[in-house]
Scaffold this motif. Structure first.
Motif, mmCIF file in Angstrom:
data_model
loop_
_atom_site.group_PDB
_atom_site.id
_atom_site.type_symbol
_atom_site.label_atom_id
_atom_site.label_comp_id
_atom_site.label_asym_id
_atom_site.label_seq_id
_atom_site.Cartn_x
_atom_site.Cartn_y
_atom_site.Cartn_z
ATOM 1 N N THR A 1 0.169 -13.446 -9.013
ATOM 2 C CA THR A 1 -0.881 -13.815 -8.065
ATOM 3 C C THR A 1 -0.503 -13.386 -6.651
ATOM 4 O O THR A 1 0.662 -13.066 -6.370
ATOM 5 C CB THR A 1 -1.128 -15.322 -8.078
ATOM 6 O OG1 THR A 1 0.048 -15.988 -7.571
ATOM 7 C CG2 THR A 1 -1.436 -15.817 -9.484
ATOM 8 N N THR B 1 -6.449 -9.830 0.945
ATOM 9 C CA THR B 1 -6.928 -9.956 -0.430
ATOM 10 C C THR B 1 -7.415 -8.620 -0.975
ATOM 11 O O THR B 1 -7.182 -8.274 -2.138
ATOM 12 C CB THR B 1 -8.066 -10.996 -0.502
ATOM 13 O OG1 THR B 1 -7.591 -12.239 -0.008
ATOM 14 C CG2 THR B 1 -8.549 -11.180 -1.934
ATOM 15 N N THR C 1 2.889 -6.119 -9.607
ATOM 16 C CA THR C 1 2.046 -6.676 -10.668
ATOM 17 C C THR C 1 2.322 -6.021 -12.020
ATOM 18 O O THR C 1 2.330 -6.698 -13.058
ATOM 19 C CB THR C 1 0.554 -6.541 -10.317
ATOM 20 O OG1 THR C 1 0.247 -5.169 -10.001
ATOM 21 C CG2 THR C 1 0.192 -7.424 -9.131
#
Length: 228
Positions: free
Chosen positions: A120, A142, A108
């Protein structure tokens, strides 16, 4: 308990021990790769003045190296998945949680340095080639993705200070806008996990730290003086 039962239990324990050792060996390789990439990323805090625009905040060569290292992680991830028995992901995931969160951080932050956008979870799965055929054995939860993103923000808060020291007075404003948008997104989540909720609280302090840097630049009119 008869001898046959004892023998079966013994074989089961041996098989589990062998599996754990195989996984540990492959996770160690993932840890090694993430440490190397993290060390490479640390160069963003010592980029000379004149190379601090977002495109050149690190040399193209370094960013290219990071992209190559991320691609190489596909093999490492696949090697781990190949050993995990079907539908036993949650039984073994704690072995690689930390290196996977570090991998999210590297991916990221690299994406931000390239084009100021957030990678994402879907894009990260595609980057690492975590396909449907292995998702019963390996995937990025997640929570681990969000933990890695928060670590990325922690690093951006540090970067906002160091870019000013290096003579780049524009970057903190860009970082501030990006982090505010991320914070707004996190604020909309119902975070029930205690560890993740505590990490989310750290975002507030990072955002305040960045805003203080932007404020100091503003009152000293450093950004304007750089443009003239």
């Amino acid at each position: 308990m008869n001898q046959e039962d004892i023998d079966n239990i013994g074989r089961s324990l041996e098989q589990e021990s062998e599996l754990r050792e195989k996984l540990k060996d492959r996770v160690t390789e993932l840890e090694r790769r993430t440490r190397t990439m993290t060390a490479t990323l640390s160069q963003i805090h010592s980029t000379p003045k004149g190379e601090c625009c977002i495109v050149h905040i690190m040399s193209r060569l370094v960013l290219s190296s990071l992209r190559s290292d991320l691609r190489n992680c596909r093999v490492t991830v696949r090697n781990i998945a190949d050993v995990v028995p079907s539908d036993q992901f949650w039984r073994w995931k704690d072995l690689w949680t930390r290196p996977m969160q570090s991998l999210v951080f590297v991916a990221t932050l690299s994406r931000y340095l390239e084009n100021r956008t957030l990678m994402t979870l879907t894009e990260l799965n595609q980057e690492l080639e975590i396909d449907e055929d292995i998702k019963d054995r390996f995937f990025i939860p997640t929570e681990d993705y969000l933990q890695g993103v928060i670590t990325m923000v922690n690093e951006l808060a540090r970067l906002s200070v160091n870019t000013v020291i290096l003579g780049n007075h524009e970057e903190p404003s860009e970082i501030s806008a990006f982090v505010k948008e991320l914070f707004a997104g996190f604020s909309m989540l119902n975070l029930k996990n205690d560890a993740l909720r505590r990490r989310f609280d750290s975002l507030k302090y990072d955002m305040q730290k960045i805003e203080e840097v932007v404020y100091d630049i503003s009152i000293r009119k450093l950004a304007n003086s750089q443009k003239t």
